[in-house]
Design a protein around this motif. Structure first.
Motif, PDB file in Angstrom:
ATOM      1  N   ASP A  15      40.378  76.737  58.058  1.00 18.94           N
ATOM      2  CA  ASP A  15      40.798  77.020  59.075  1.00 18.94           C
ATOM      3  C   ASP A  15      40.608  76.023  60.289  1.00 18.94           C
ATOM      4  OD1 ASP A  15      41.496  79.643  61.059  1.00 18.94           O
ATOM      5  OD2 ASP A  15      39.429  79.115  61.677  1.00 18.94           O
ATOM      6  N   LYS A  16      39.703  75.236  60.311  1.00 23.53           N
ATOM      7  CA  LYS A  16      39.650  74.197  61.259  1.00 23.53           C
ATOM      8  C   LYS A  16      40.675  73.199  61.100  1.00 23.53           C
ATOM      9  CE  LYS A  16      34.978  73.266  60.916  1.00 23.53           C
ATOM     10  NZ  LYS A  16      33.915  72.696  61.232  1.00 23.53           N
ATOM     11  N   ALA A  17      40.890  72.770  59.792  1.00 24.77           N
ATOM     12  CA  ALA A  17      41.829  71.782  59.532  1.00 24.77           C
ATOM     13  C   ALA A  17      43.349  72.483  59.775  1.00 24.77           C
ATOM     14  CB  ALA A  17      41.903  71.560  58.044  1.00 24.77           C
ATOM     15  N   TYR A  18      43.411  73.665  59.611  1.00 26.16           N
ATOM     16  CA  TYR A  18      44.912  74.265  59.817  1.00 26.16           C
ATOM     17  C   TYR A  18      45.240  74.357  61.538  1.00 26.16           C
ATOM     18  CZ  TYR A  18      48.505  77.566  60.699  1.00 26.16           C
ATOM     19  OH  TYR A  18      49.589  78.341  61.049  1.00 26.16           O
ATOM     20  N   GLY A  19      43.986  74.438  62.273  1.00 21.63           N
ATOM     21  CA  GLY A  19      44.214  74.399  63.551  1.00 21.63           C
ATOM     22  C   GLY A  19      44.397  73.327  64.023  1.00 21.63           C
ATOM     23  N   GLN A  20      44.041  71.955  63.469  1.00 19.34           N
ATOM     24  CA  GLN A  20      44.492  70.674  64.052  1.00 19.34           C
ATOM     25  C   GLN A  20      45.929  70.559  63.454  1.00 19.34           C
ATOM     26  OE1 GLN A  20      41.692  68.558  62.073  1.00 19.34           O
ATOM     27  NE2 GLN A  20      40.016  68.442  64.056  1.00 19.34           N
ATOM     28  N   PHE A  21      46.218  70.920  62.265  1.00 17.09           N
ATOM     29  CA  PHE A  21      47.831  70.697  61.866  1.00 17.09           C
ATOM     30  C   PHE A  21      48.823  71.457  62.563  1.00 17.09           C
ATOM     31  CE2 PHE A  21      50.626  72.178  58.242  1.00 17.09           C
ATOM     32  CZ  PHE A  21      51.199  70.957  58.375  1.00 17.09           C
ATOM     33  N   HIS A  22      48.203  72.776  62.913  1.00 16.03           N
ATOM     34  CA  HIS A  22      49.165  73.591  63.915  1.00 16.03           C
ATOM     35  C   HIS A  22      49.435  73.018  65.049  1.00 16.03           C
ATOM     36  CE1 HIS A  22      50.729  77.191  65.516  1.00 16.03           C
ATOM     37  NE2 HIS A  22      49.918  77.164  66.379  1.00 16.03           N
ATOM     38  N   ALA A  23      48.467  72.515  65.755  1.00 14.84           N
ATOM     39  CA  ALA A  23      48.491  71.846  67.130  1.00 14.84           C
ATOM     40  C   ALA A  23      49.477  70.668  67.088  1.00 14.84           C
ATOM     41  CB  ALA A  23      47.193  71.494  67.627  1.00 14.84           C
ATOM     42  N   ALA A  24      49.455  69.741  65.862  1.00 14.64           N
ATOM     43  CA  ALA A  24      50.301  68.804  65.594  1.00 14.64           C
ATOM     44  C   ALA A  24      51.717  69.033  65.546  1.00 14.64           C
ATOM     45  CB  ALA A  24      49.917  67.823  64.580  1.00 14.64           C
ATOM     46  N   ILE A  25      52.010  70.221  64.751  1.00 11.80           N
ATOM     47  CA  ILE A  25      53.226  70.919  64.468  1.00 11.80           C
ATOM     48  C   ILE A  25      53.928  71.348  65.837  1.00 11.80           C
ATOM     49  CG2 ILE A  25      54.596  72.627  63.448  1.00 11.80           C
ATOM     50  CD1 ILE A  25      54.193  70.457  61.535  1.00 11.80           C
ATOM     51  N   LEU A  26      53.184  71.746  66.572  1.00 11.48           N
ATOM     52  CA  LEU A  26      53.649  72.376  67.922  1.00 11.48           C
ATOM     53  C   LEU A  26      54.196  71.466  68.763  1.00 11.48           C
ATOM     54  CD1 LEU A  26      50.880  75.138  68.832  1.00 11.48           C
ATOM     55  CD2 LEU A  26      53.209  75.562  67.818  1.00 11.48           C
ATOM     56  N   ASP A  27      53.505  70.021  68.726  1.00 11.26           N
ATOM     57  CA  ASP A  27      54.142  69.064  69.524  1.00 11.26           C
ATOM     58  C   ASP A  27      54.842  68.018  68.681  1.00 11.26           C
ATOM     59  OD1 ASP A  27      52.904  69.953  71.762  1.00 11.26           O
ATOM     60  OD2 ASP A  27      51.230  68.974  71.347  1.00 11.26           O
ATOM     61  N   ILE A  28      55.385  68.292  67.383  1.00 11.91           N
ATOM     62  CA  ILE A  28      55.948  67.376  66.527  1.00 11.91           C
ATOM     63  C   ILE A  28      57.133  66.551  67.249  1.00 11.91           C
ATOM     64  CG2 ILE A  28      57.614  68.735  65.437  1.00 11.91           C
ATOM     65  CD1 ILE A  28      57.007  67.474  62.829  1.00 11.91           C
ATOM     66  N   ASP A  29      57.840  67.176  68.062  1.00 14.06           N
ATOM     67  CA  ASP A  29      59.049  66.472  68.515  1.00 14.06           C
ATOM     68  C   ASP A  29      58.777  65.392  69.529  1.00 14.06           C
ATOM     69  OD1 ASP A  29      60.846  67.623  67.052  1.00 14.06           O
ATOM     70  OD2 ASP A  29      61.149  69.574  68.415  1.00 14.06           O
ATOM     71  N   LYS A  30      57.489  65.527  70.260  1.00  9.05           N
ATOM     72  CA  LYS A  30      56.811  64.586  71.186  1.00  9.05           C
ATOM     73  C   LYS A  30      55.974  63.532  70.455  1.00  9.05           C
ATOM     74  CE  LYS A  30      56.483  68.483  74.340  1.00  9.05           C
ATOM     75  NZ  LYS A  30      55.411  69.443  75.024  1.00  9.05           N
ATOM     76  N   ALA A 109      58.851  62.490  54.715  1.00  5.56           N
ATOM     77  CA  ALA A 109      57.540  63.442  54.689  1.00  5.56           C
ATOM     78  C   ALA A 109      57.523  64.215  56.002  1.00  5.56           C
ATOM     79  CB  ALA A 109      56.318  62.589  54.840  1.00  5.56           C
ATOM     80  N   VAL A 110      57.859  63.822  57.114  1.00  2.00           N
ATOM     81  CA  VAL A 110      57.686  64.408  58.189  1.00  2.00           C
ATOM     82  C   VAL A 110      58.710  65.599  58.112  1.00  2.00           C
ATOM     83  CG1 VAL A 110      58.335  64.343  60.946  1.00  2.00           C
ATOM     84  CG2 VAL A 110      56.920  62.578  59.882  1.00  2.00           C
ATOM     85  N   LYS A 111      59.902  65.437  57.769  1.00  2.00           N
ATOM     86  CA  LYS A 111      60.880  66.508  57.580  1.00  2.00           C
ATOM     87  C   LYS A 111      60.368  67.605  56.790  1.00  2.00           C
ATOM     88  CE  LYS A 111      65.864  66.634  56.186  1.00  2.00           C
ATOM     89  NZ  LYS A 111      66.159  68.109  56.249  1.00  2.00           N
ATOM     90  N   LYS A 112      59.870  67.442  55.605  1.00  2.00           N
ATOM     91  CA  LYS A 112      59.622  68.277  54.525  1.00  2.00           C
ATOM     92  C   LYS A 112      58.210  68.736  55.194  1.00  2.00           C
ATOM     93  CE  LYS A 112      60.454  68.490  50.383  1.00  2.00           C
ATOM     94  NZ  LYS A 112      61.492  69.355  50.034  1.00  2.00           N
ATOM     95  N   ILE A 113      57.384  68.315  55.898  1.00  3.22           N
ATOM     96  CA  ILE A 113      56.175  68.916  56.507  1.00  3.22           C
ATOM     97  C   ILE A 113      56.721  70.094  57.460  1.00  3.22           C
ATOM     98  CG2 ILE A 113      54.077  68.788  58.104  1.00  3.22           C
ATOM     99  CD1 ILE A 113      53.810  65.944  56.425  1.00  3.22           C
ATOM    100  N   LYS A 114      57.644  69.645  58.209  1.00  2.00           N
ATOM    101  CA  LYS A 114      58.045  70.389  59.392  1.00  2.00           C
ATOM    102  C   LYS A 114      58.753  71.660  59.028  1.00  2.00           C
ATOM    103  CE  LYS A 114      61.038  70.192  63.613  1.00  2.00           C
ATOM    104  NZ  LYS A 114      61.887  69.283  64.345  1.00  2.00           N
ATOM    105  N   GLU A 115      59.711  71.414  57.958  1.00  2.00           N
ATOM    106  CA  GLU A 115      60.649  72.169  57.573  1.00  2.00           C
ATOM    107  C   GLU A 115      60.406  73.283  56.660  1.00  2.00           C
ATOM    108  OE1 GLU A 115      64.486  70.321  56.976  1.00  2.00           O
ATOM    109  OE2 GLU A 115      64.638  69.495  59.070  1.00  2.00           O
ATOM    110  N   GLU A 116      59.234  72.857  55.633  1.00  2.00           N
ATOM    111  CA  GLU A 116      58.873  73.685  54.496  1.00  2.00           C
ATOM    112  C   GLU A 116      57.212  73.915  54.596  1.00  2.00           C
ATOM    113  OE1 GLU A 116      60.858  72.409  50.829  1.00  2.00           O
ATOM    114  OE2 GLU A 116      62.423  71.725  52.081  1.00  2.00           O
ATOM    115  N   TYR A 117      56.700  72.644  54.626  1.00  2.00           N
ATOM    116  CA  TYR A 117      55.290  72.863  54.225  1.00  2.00           C
ATOM    117  C   TYR A 117      54.278  73.679  55.177  1.00  2.00           C
ATOM    118  CZ  TYR A 117      56.569  69.161  50.747  1.00  2.00           C
ATOM    119  OH  TYR A 117      57.402  68.597  49.710  1.00  2.00           O
ATOM    120  N   TYR A 118      54.602  73.493  56.440  1.00  2.00           N
ATOM    121  CA  TYR A 118      53.974  74.053  57.418  1.00  2.00           C
ATOM    122  C   TYR A 118      53.988  75.589  57.197  1.00  2.00           C
ATOM    123  CZ  TYR A 118      52.762  76.244  61.880  1.00  2.00           C
ATOM    124  OH  TYR A 118      52.120  76.779  62.935  1.00  2.00           O
TER     125      TYR A 118
END
Length: 133
Positions: A15-30, A109-118
């Motif tokens: 859950d803690k790791a997911y929270g950090q991952f989620h935060a990064a995804i929210l700002d991925i374009d920046k 990697a960034v594309k796969k993470i953003k579009e599928e893995y997240y």
């Protein structure tokens, strides 16, 4: 009882790791290139904790699985994972994704993470979070 406690403890770390991952995804374009490298790292440890949490959860339900591929197959069979193909892809590509010094692999990697893995990790996180109640 110990297996029930174990998966709940592992989920806390996931859950803690997911929270950090989620935060990064929210700002991925920046994110800068360096920050996107951090996103990839966050994906790697979040994925690792996700499948290990699934393993512990399954074992708490008396489903014995040892290896990541077996965990993913069982979690799909028990309808914990909705998209088994994406999870198998994550498992297969996790080592490739780690080699981000190659620009094409990095972009891939960034594309796969953003579009599928997240989305796949989010679905499992939501499922397991619901099981805590």
């Amino acid at each position: 009882m110990n297996k029930e406690i174990r998966w709940r403890q592992r989920f806390h770390n996931f859950d803690k790791a997911y929270g950090q991952f989620h935060a990064a995804i929210l700002d991925i374009d920046k994110l800068s290139v360096l920050e996107k490298e951090g996103l990839i790292q966050r994906f790697e440890y979040t994925f690792e904790l996700a499948w290990k949490t699934l393993k512990d959860y399954l074992e708490s339900k008396e489903v014995i699985v040892k290896f990541p591929r077996d965990v993913i197959k069982a979690a799909f069979q028990y309808e914990i994972i909705k998209n088994g193909e994406v999870w198998m892809d994550m498992l297969e590509k996790r080592n490739l994704i780690a080699h981000t010094y190659d620009e094409e692999r990095f972009k891939f990697a960034v594309k796969k993470i953003k579009e599928e893995y997240y989305e796949a990790i989010t679905q499992v996180h939501s499922y397991l979070d619901g099981e805590l109640e």
